[in-house]
Scaffold this motif. Structure first.
Motif, PDB file in Angstrom:
ATOM      1  N   VAL A 106       0.227  10.151 -10.496  1.00  0.00           N
ATOM      2  CA  VAL A 106      -1.183  10.427 -10.784  1.00  0.00           C
ATOM      3  C   VAL A 106      -1.562  11.861 -10.431  1.00  0.00           C
ATOM      4  CG1 VAL A 106      -3.579   9.805 -10.287  1.00  0.00           C
ATOM      5  CG2 VAL A 106      -1.845   8.007 -10.519  1.00  0.00           C
ATOM      6  N   LEU A 107      -1.260  12.282  -9.219  1.00  0.00           N
ATOM      7  CA  LEU A 107      -1.667  13.626  -8.797  1.00  0.00           C
ATOM      8  C   LEU A 107      -1.172  14.727  -9.734  1.00  0.00           C
ATOM      9  CD1 LEU A 107      -1.409  13.526  -4.883  1.00  0.00           C
ATOM     10  CD2 LEU A 107      -3.389  13.110  -6.359  1.00  0.00           C
ATOM     11  N   PRO A 108       0.072  14.665 -10.231  1.00  0.00           N
ATOM     12  CA  PRO A 108       0.516  15.734 -11.140  1.00  0.00           C
ATOM     13  C   PRO A 108      -0.233  15.759 -12.473  1.00  0.00           C
ATOM     14  CG  PRO A 108       2.402  14.575 -10.196  1.00  0.00           C
ATOM     15  CD  PRO A 108       1.187  13.756  -9.875  1.00  0.00           C
ATOM     16  N   LYS A 109      -0.925  14.660 -12.818  1.00  0.00           N
ATOM     17  CA  LYS A 109      -1.607  14.578 -14.112  1.00  0.00           C
ATOM     18  C   LYS A 109      -3.103  14.868 -14.029  1.00  0.00           C
ATOM     19  CE  LYS A 109       1.627  11.109 -15.924  1.00  0.00           C
ATOM     20  NZ  LYS A 109       1.779   9.714 -16.413  1.00  0.00           N
ATOM     21  N   PHE A 128      -3.835   1.863 -14.436  1.00  0.00           N
ATOM     22  CA  PHE A 128      -3.301   0.815 -13.565  1.00  0.00           C
ATOM     23  C   PHE A 128      -3.200   1.306 -12.119  1.00  0.00           C
ATOM     24  CE2 PHE A 128       0.319  -1.139 -11.401  1.00  0.00           C
ATOM     25  CZ  PHE A 128       0.053  -2.495 -11.538  1.00  0.00           C
ATOM     26  N   LEU A 129      -2.610   2.474 -11.916  1.00  0.00           N
ATOM     27  CA  LEU A 129      -2.444   2.988 -10.556  1.00  0.00           C
ATOM     28  C   LEU A 129      -3.776   3.394  -9.934  1.00  0.00           C
ATOM     29  CD1 LEU A 129       0.855   5.072 -10.773  1.00  0.00           C
ATOM     30  CD2 LEU A 129       0.473   2.909  -9.569  1.00  0.00           C
ATOM     31  N   ALA A 173      -3.311  10.208 -21.545  1.00  0.00           N
ATOM     32  CA  ALA A 173      -2.989  10.499 -20.144  1.00  0.00           C
ATOM     33  C   ALA A 173      -3.871   9.697 -19.199  1.00  0.00           C
ATOM     34  CB  ALA A 173      -3.143  11.996 -19.870  1.00  0.00           C
ATOM     35  N   GLU A 174      -5.149   9.571 -19.539  1.00  0.00           N
ATOM     36  CA  GLU A 174      -6.073   8.814 -18.694  1.00  0.00           C
ATOM     37  C   GLU A 174      -5.743   7.326 -18.720  1.00  0.00           C
ATOM     38  OE1 GLU A 174      -9.879  11.876 -19.249  1.00  0.00           O
ATOM     39  OE2 GLU A 174      -9.585  10.185 -20.631  1.00  0.00           O
ATOM     40  N   ARG A 175      -5.438   6.816 -19.903  1.00  0.00           N
ATOM     41  CA  ARG A 175      -5.053   5.402 -19.999  1.00  0.00           C
ATOM     42  C   ARG A 175      -3.772   5.128 -19.209  1.00  0.00           C
ATOM     43  NH1 ARG A 175      -5.529   1.634 -25.062  1.00  0.00           N
ATOM     44  NH2 ARG A 175      -7.780   1.296 -25.083  1.00  0.00           N
ATOM     45  N   GLY A 176      -2.853   6.063 -19.263  1.00  0.00           N
ATOM     46  CA  GLY A 176      -1.584   5.878 -18.573  1.00  0.00           C
ATOM     47  C   GLY A 176      -1.712   5.824 -17.065  1.00  0.00           C
ATOM     48  N   ALA A 177      -2.814   6.337 -16.533  1.00  0.00           N
ATOM     49  CA  ALA A 177      -3.020   6.340 -15.081  1.00  0.00           C
ATOM     50  C   ALA A 177      -3.908   5.198 -14.612  1.00  0.00           C
ATOM     51  CB  ALA A 177      -3.644   7.671 -14.652  1.00  0.00           C
ATOM     52  N   VAL A 215       0.834  -1.199   0.000  1.00  0.00           N
ATOM     53  CA  VAL A 215       0.000   0.000   0.000  1.00  0.00           C
ATOM     54  C   VAL A 215       0.871   1.252   0.000  1.00  0.00           C
ATOM     55  CG1 VAL A 215      -1.666   1.354   1.338  1.00  0.00           C
ATOM     56  CG2 VAL A 215      -1.978  -1.115   1.089  1.00  0.00           C
ATOM     57  N   GLU A 216       1.921   1.247   0.794  1.00  0.00           N
ATOM     58  CA  GLU A 216       2.816   2.404   0.836  1.00  0.00           C
ATOM     59  C   GLU A 216       3.453   2.655  -0.525  1.00  0.00           C
ATOM     60  OE1 GLU A 216       4.205   2.332   5.547  1.00  0.00           O
ATOM     61  OE2 GLU A 216       5.351   1.194   4.042  1.00  0.00           O
ATOM     62  N   GLU A 217       3.760   1.585  -1.259  1.00  0.00           N
ATOM     63  CA  GLU A 217       4.316   1.745  -2.599  1.00  0.00           C
ATOM     64  C   GLU A 217       3.288   2.350  -3.549  1.00  0.00           C
ATOM     65  OE1 GLU A 217       7.108   1.339  -5.835  1.00  0.00           O
ATOM     66  OE2 GLU A 217       7.199   1.642  -3.659  1.00  0.00           O
ATOM     67  N   VAL A 218       2.031   1.899  -3.448  1.00  0.00           N
ATOM     68  CA  VAL A 218       0.969   2.475  -4.280  1.00  0.00           C
ATOM     69  C   VAL A 218       0.811   3.963  -3.971  1.00  0.00           C
ATOM     70  CG1 VAL A 218      -1.505   2.474  -4.783  1.00  0.00           C
ATOM     71  CG2 VAL A 218      -0.283   0.302  -4.569  1.00  0.00           C
ATOM     72  N   LEU A 219       0.817   4.319  -2.694  1.00  0.00           N
ATOM     73  CA  LEU A 219       0.658   5.727  -2.318  1.00  0.00           C
ATOM     74  C   LEU A 219       1.803   6.573  -2.871  1.00  0.00           C
ATOM     75  CD1 LEU A 219      -0.623   5.588   1.384  1.00  0.00           C
ATOM     76  CD2 LEU A 219      -1.901   5.461  -0.746  1.00  0.00           C
ATOM     77  N   ARG A 220       3.011   6.044  -2.813  1.00  0.00           N
ATOM     78  CA  ARG A 220       4.161   6.787  -3.332  1.00  0.00           C
ATOM     79  C   ARG A 220       4.023   7.011  -4.840  1.00  0.00           C
ATOM     80  NH1 ARG A 220       8.631   6.015  -6.053  1.00  0.00           N
ATOM     81  NH2 ARG A 220       8.310   3.757  -6.252  1.00  0.00           N
TER      82      ARG A 220
END
Length: 326
Positions: free
Chosen positions: A164-167, A259-260, A253-257, A153-158
């Protein structure tokens, strides 16, 4: 509080039924003025949804019940009834997954036409279930203890904060239902194309998690929940994505995000379930529904790797001939 708040017209449609509780004879009385209409988009019916039945003016909405040892007052909230079975109770194959993806996109398009004076209330900045708020899970990580699940979970958050947030500014905004899980989508039998049982989506429940978000959030949430009970969880995403993109093709950009975002939704569900179990251990069976398979699926996504999972999803979506470039 001596009366229910006014019912919000779902998707701009006025409530069709009005009801109130009469404390004098302790009965619930309803008045039906017309049948509820289904959600519609571009003049076409989309899917029916439950209506909150608004109160008749000048009527009390407190129901007083005598339980023998004491008398209690209860607020009454009445909903219309939708026929159908939750998809959690039926076998889900590729065609139904495609329809669920199409449903998610059509619902978001329909919600674009939702107008209400209090619409700004859906900008729920700190709402833990909005996908943009995945980083808020940090304050609940103690519920996981110190183990491999917490490290994951910590890895996902990082990664979420870095990638994700910058995009977000590159994603297209909309109002999300936000909870298209296998208990909130109803289905009814349909004519099978082959000898196998077939179902069609017939209704949507639970709009309590609506919030302002992005198109890609809705499809990510749908993919995650459809993975939970699937016998082929890694293959689910491509079918749901194909249905979604038949209505709303995602941008690069949406497709690239994607997975996360799916990983982020797994983390929201799993972490908040663990946190809620600490507070309400008596509800553990319900709260841990996702955890029964969720941790395994999240681990499998990491084991396969982002590129392999994306290739599987995008190749499957392309096989439907949606014309969406990979």
């Amino acid at each position: 509080m001596d009366q229910l708040p006014p019912a919000r017209p779902p998707l701009g449609i006025e409530p069709a039924t009005r009801a109130c509780a009469l404390t004098g004879n302790r009965t619930l009385t309803s008045w039906f003025t017309r049948r509820p209409q289904p959600l519609s988009h571009a003049g076409r019916a989309v899917l029916p949804s439950c209506f909150v039945l608004s109160a008749l003016p000048q009527r009390t909405l407190l129901m007083v019940l005598d339980s023998g040892s004491q008398t209690k007052s209860h607020l009454v909230r009445l909903l219309t009834y939708l026929p159908g079975r939750p998809i959690a109770e039926v076998p889900v194959g590729p065609q139904l997954l495609y329809e669920i993806g199409r449903l998610a996109a059509t619902l978001d398009k329909t919600l674009e036409e939702f107008h209400h004076p209090k619409l700004r209330c859906l900008r729920r900045e700190d709402f833990i279930w909005n996908l943009r708020n995945v980083p808020l899970l940090e304050k609940y990580l103690s519920a996981l203890g110190q183990n491999r699940n917490r490290e994951m979970v910590e890895e996902v958050l990082r990664l979420f904060k870095d990638e994700v947030l910058p995009k977000l500014s590159h994603f297209r905004e909309c109002v999300n239902h936000g909870d298209l899980n296998d208990h909130n989508i109803l289905v009814e039998p349909s004519e099978p194309a082959s000898g196998e049982a077939a179902f069609r989506v017939s209704g949507i429940l639970d709009f309590d998690d609506m919030s302002c978000g992005y198109y890609v959030f809705e499809v990510a949430i749908a993919i995650m929940y459809m993975m939970i009970e699937s016998r082929d969880p890694m293959g689910v995403g491509g079918h749901v994505l194909a249905g979604f993109e038949s209505v709303i093709p995602l941008t690069p950009a949406e497709r690239g995000a994607l997975f996360l975002l799916v990983c982020g939704r797994f983390c929201q569900s799993l972490v908040m379930a663990a946190h809620s179990c600490r507070l309400h251990p008596e509800n553990a069976e319900y709260l841990m529904i996702t955890a029964k398979t969720g941790w395994k699926h999240l681990q499998q996504m990491f084991a396969m790797g982002r590129r392999a999972v994306e290739d599987l999803w995008f190749d499957t979506a392309r096989s439907y001939g949606s014309g969406v470039p990979v």
